[in-house]
Scaffold this motif. Structure first.
Motif, short mmCIF file in Angstrom:
data_model
loop_
_atom_site.label_atom_id
_atom_site.label_comp_id
_atom_site.label_asym_id
_atom_site.label_seq_id
_atom_site.Cartn_x
_atom_site.Cartn_y
_atom_site.Cartn_z
N ALA A 64 0.83 -1.21 0.00
CA ALA A 64 0.00 0.00 0.00
C ALA A 64 0.86 1.26 0.00
O ALA A 64 0.59 2.21 -0.73
CB ALA A 64 -0.92 -0.01 1.22
N TYR A 108 2.26 1.67 -3.38
CA TYR A 108 1.22 2.05 -4.35
C TYR A 108 0.88 3.54 -4.23
O TYR A 108 0.84 4.25 -5.23
CB TYR A 108 -0.03 1.20 -4.13
N TYR A 109 0.63 3.97 -3.01
CA TYR A 109 0.20 5.37 -2.84
C TYR A 109 1.34 6.36 -3.09
O TYR A 109 1.09 7.52 -3.38
CB TYR A 109 -0.46 5.57 -1.48
N GLN A 121 0.63 8.02 -11.22
CA GLN A 121 1.04 7.31 -12.44
C GLN A 121 0.15 6.09 -12.66
O GLN A 121 -0.30 5.81 -13.78
CB GLN A 121 2.50 6.86 -12.31
N HIS A 122 -0.13 5.37 -11.60
CA HIS A 122 -0.96 4.16 -11.71
C HIS A 122 -2.37 4.51 -12.17
O HIS A 122 -2.93 3.86 -13.05
CB HIS A 122 -1.01 3.46 -10.35
N ALA A 180 -2.71 5.47 -15.86
CA ALA A 180 -2.64 4.28 -16.72
C ALA A 180 -3.94 3.49 -16.67
O ALA A 180 -4.43 3.01 -17.69
CB ALA A 180 -1.47 3.40 -16.27
N TRP A 181 -4.51 3.37 -15.49
CA TRP A 181 -5.75 2.62 -15.36
C TRP A 181 -6.88 3.27 -16.14
O TRP A 181 -7.65 2.63 -16.85
CB TRP A 181 -6.13 2.49 -13.89
N GLU A 216 -6.70 5.09 -18.72
CA GLU A 216 -6.50 4.90 -20.16
C GLU A 216 -6.92 3.50 -20.59
O GLU A 216 -7.56 3.30 -21.63
CB GLU A 216 -5.04 5.17 -20.52
N VAL A 217 -6.58 2.52 -19.78
CA VAL A 217 -6.97 1.15 -20.10
C VAL A 217 -8.49 1.02 -20.15
O VAL A 217 -9.06 0.37 -21.02
CB VAL A 217 -6.39 0.16 -19.06
N GLU A 247 -7.24 10.59 -23.83
CA GLU A 247 -5.84 10.45 -24.24
C GLU A 247 -5.30 11.70 -24.91
O GLU A 247 -4.34 11.65 -25.67
CB GLU A 247 -5.65 9.24 -25.17
N ASP A 251 -2.06 -4.94 -21.96
CA ASP A 251 -2.85 -3.73 -22.19
C ASP A 251 -2.45 -2.66 -21.20
O ASP A 251 -2.20 -1.50 -21.56
CB ASP A 251 -4.34 -4.07 -22.04
N PHE A 252 -2.34 -3.06 -19.95
CA PHE A 252 -2.01 -2.10 -18.91
C PHE A 252 -0.58 -1.57 -19.08
O PHE A 252 -0.33 -0.36 -19.01
CB PHE A 252 -2.16 -2.77 -17.55
N LYS A 294 -0.05 0.89 -21.93
CA LYS A 294 -0.52 2.22 -21.60
C LYS A 294 0.43 2.91 -20.62
O LYS A 294 0.67 4.11 -20.69
CB LYS A 294 -1.92 2.14 -20.98
N MET A 295 0.95 2.11 -19.68
CA MET A 295 1.85 2.68 -18.68
C MET A 295 3.13 3.19 -19.32
O MET A 295 3.65 4.25 -18.99
CB MET A 295 2.22 1.62 -17.64
N PHE A 353 3.36 9.13 -25.68
CA PHE A 353 2.45 9.89 -26.52
C PHE A 353 3.19 10.48 -27.72
O PHE A 353 4.27 11.08 -27.56
CB PHE A 353 1.83 11.05 -25.73
N THR A 377 -3.21 12.00 -32.38
CA THR A 377 -2.26 11.60 -31.34
C THR A 377 -2.55 10.17 -30.91
O THR A 377 -3.66 9.67 -31.05
CB THR A 377 -2.35 12.52 -30.11
N THR A 428 -3.18 -4.78 -12.25
CA THR A 428 -3.95 -4.08 -13.28
C THR A 428 -5.29 -3.62 -12.74
O THR A 428 -6.15 -3.20 -13.48
CB THR A 428 -4.19 -5.01 -14.49
N LYS A 429 -5.47 -3.72 -11.43
CA LYS A 429 -6.73 -3.28 -10.84
C LYS A 429 -6.69 -1.78 -10.60
O LYS A 429 -5.62 -1.18 -10.51
CB LYS A 429 -6.97 -4.01 -9.51
N PRO A 430 -7.88 -1.14 -10.45
CA PRO A 430 -7.91 0.30 -10.29
C PRO A 430 -7.50 0.76 -8.91
O PRO A 430 -7.51 1.94 -8.62
CB PRO A 430 -9.39 0.64 -10.57
N LEU A 455 -5.53 -0.80 -4.95
CA LEU A 455 -4.54 -1.71 -4.40
C LEU A 455 -4.76 -3.16 -4.83
O LEU A 455 -5.87 -3.60 -5.00
CB LEU A 455 -4.61 -1.66 -2.89
#
Lengths: 124, 252
Positions: free
Chosen positions: A99, A102-103, A108-109, A112-113, A115-116, A122, B150-151, B154-155, B159, B167, B190-192, B194
């Motif tokens: 955690a 992550y935080y 950044q995370h 990316a999410w 966008e997915v 974009e 996919d994730f 994007k990461m 661009f 773009t 890949t979860k939104p 934690l």
């Protein structure tokens, strides 16, 4: 939950009404209780006594997400966790470490999410 | 299946994924009697019209199908699946850890399969003479590579503005093996929010026990055993994710 002048005790089995800590939705219930108590400035003793099963998906939500809401110092000063055996404690420590990492990199995370999931355009 | 003389019972979970992709049109013909006995005892072939057989040895962990949001019920069902014969010599600590990691793998499958309607299959087998217990959990979802690639694209994509004025991202492609390696680091998800430590903790548990953790997704096969990480690229693809946990029942 019982309390004294210094610390309020929060018993997980009382909050959830069961001994299984598996689902993210149950984690949300516990997390929200903890957020309210920590927000109020209370010191909280969180007891997992009587819990028969804990997995990371629950802990990520219940405890891990607290690190996105509060500082490490605030959590360290106000929250103590008891009632875990060695293997549960080890899992908790990994969840907390994850955690914090992550935080520390959340922006950044999240970009990316989004966008997915196609939730932004974009555009530069 | 005329040329198949042995079929590991736990792999019915993977076979069920193939059947799922066939849309219920899969039929089994010329099944050798030994294989038929295995797959009827564990309640897999009876789903395809075969007569069920009794498990007199108490070594079968029956084929089961779960849906999403089955978390607590999955735990309760596990306790029903695992027969006393299987666990008479297993410590309470090992049983708890095994349950924990089966649930971790189940939740991972349920969350990452990519579709609410994708089922999760579980099947196992106990080999008492080897002190080995094997579980396989499989889902016919989009798989780890599709999730991760996919994730990551994007990461890590950059661009750029194309010559037509639009773009987009300059994308580095990742193969299935790279994607699975990424998922196993313990810090990636890949979860939104934690997540991402479930499979890593499961690997650590299995390896510490002296067992094996095997993951197949896309064309990636990887087996963790001791200090070895054996990554291989298969000739074909498995459409979904298949995770097998093999533990030694006489060790923690």
């Amino acid at each position: 939950m019982s309390s004294n002048a210094a610390t309020a005790e929060l018993v997980v089995t009382d909050v959830l009404g069961k001994s299984l800590c598996i689902s993210a939705s149950d984690g949300e219930v516990l997390r929200d209780r903890l957020i309210a108590m920590l927000d109020s400035g209370a010191k909280v003793a969180l007891s997992f006594a009587g819990v028969s099963m804990i997995i990371s998906y629950f802990l990520n939500v219940a405890v891990g997400q607290l690190y996105g809401k509060f500082t490490d110092d605030k959590i360290a000063n106000q929250l103590t966790i008891t009632g875990l055996d060695d293997s549960d404690q080890s899992l908790l420590e990994r969840v907390v470490e994850n955690a914090k990492n992550y935080y520390a990199n959340k922006a950044q995370h999240d970009i990316a999410w989004q966008e997915v999931m196609g939730t932004d355009d974009e555009a530069e | 299946m005329a040329h198949c003389s042995f079929f590991e019972a736990n792999m019915c979970a993977a076979l069920a994924c193939v059947a799922h992709h066939c849309g219920g049109h899969l039929k089994f013909n010329n099944v050798q009697s030994k294989v038929e006995s295995i797959l009827c005892k564990n309640k897999f072939l009876p789903r395809f019209g075969y007569a069920p057989q009794s498990d007199l040895n108490g070594t079968v962990i029956p084929f089961s199908q779960y849906s999403r949001n089955f978390d607590d019920k999955a735990y309760q069902h596990l306790e029903l699946l695992l027969q006393p014969n299987t666990f008479h010599a297993v410590t309470a600590e090992l049983k708890k850890e095994l349950y924990r990691h089966l649930l971790e793998v189940y939740c991972n499958a349920a969350i990452h399969s990519g579709d609410n309607d994708v089922p999760v299959f579980l099947c196992g087998q106990y080999y008492p003479y080897k002190n080995v217990l094997i579980f396989t959990i499989a889902d016919p979802g989009i798989g780890i590579p599709a999730n991760v690639s996919d994730f990551r694209m994007k990461m890590q994509g950059e661009f750029i503005r194309f010559s037509n004025g639009q773009t987009g991202r300059r994308i580095k492609l990742f193969d299935d093996t790279e994607s699975v390696k990424w998922a196993m680091t313990g810090r990636n998800s890949t979860k939104p929010d934690l997540g991402g430590i479930g499979l890593k903790t499961t690997r650590d548990f299995v390896v510490a026990n002296g067992g094996k953790l095997t993951i197949v997704s896309g064309d990636c096969f990887v087996q963790f055993s001791g200090t070895t990480e054996d990554y291989r690229t298969m000739n074909g693809k498995f459409y979904g994710t298949c995770v097998s946990i093999e533990i030694k029942t006489n060790r923690f």
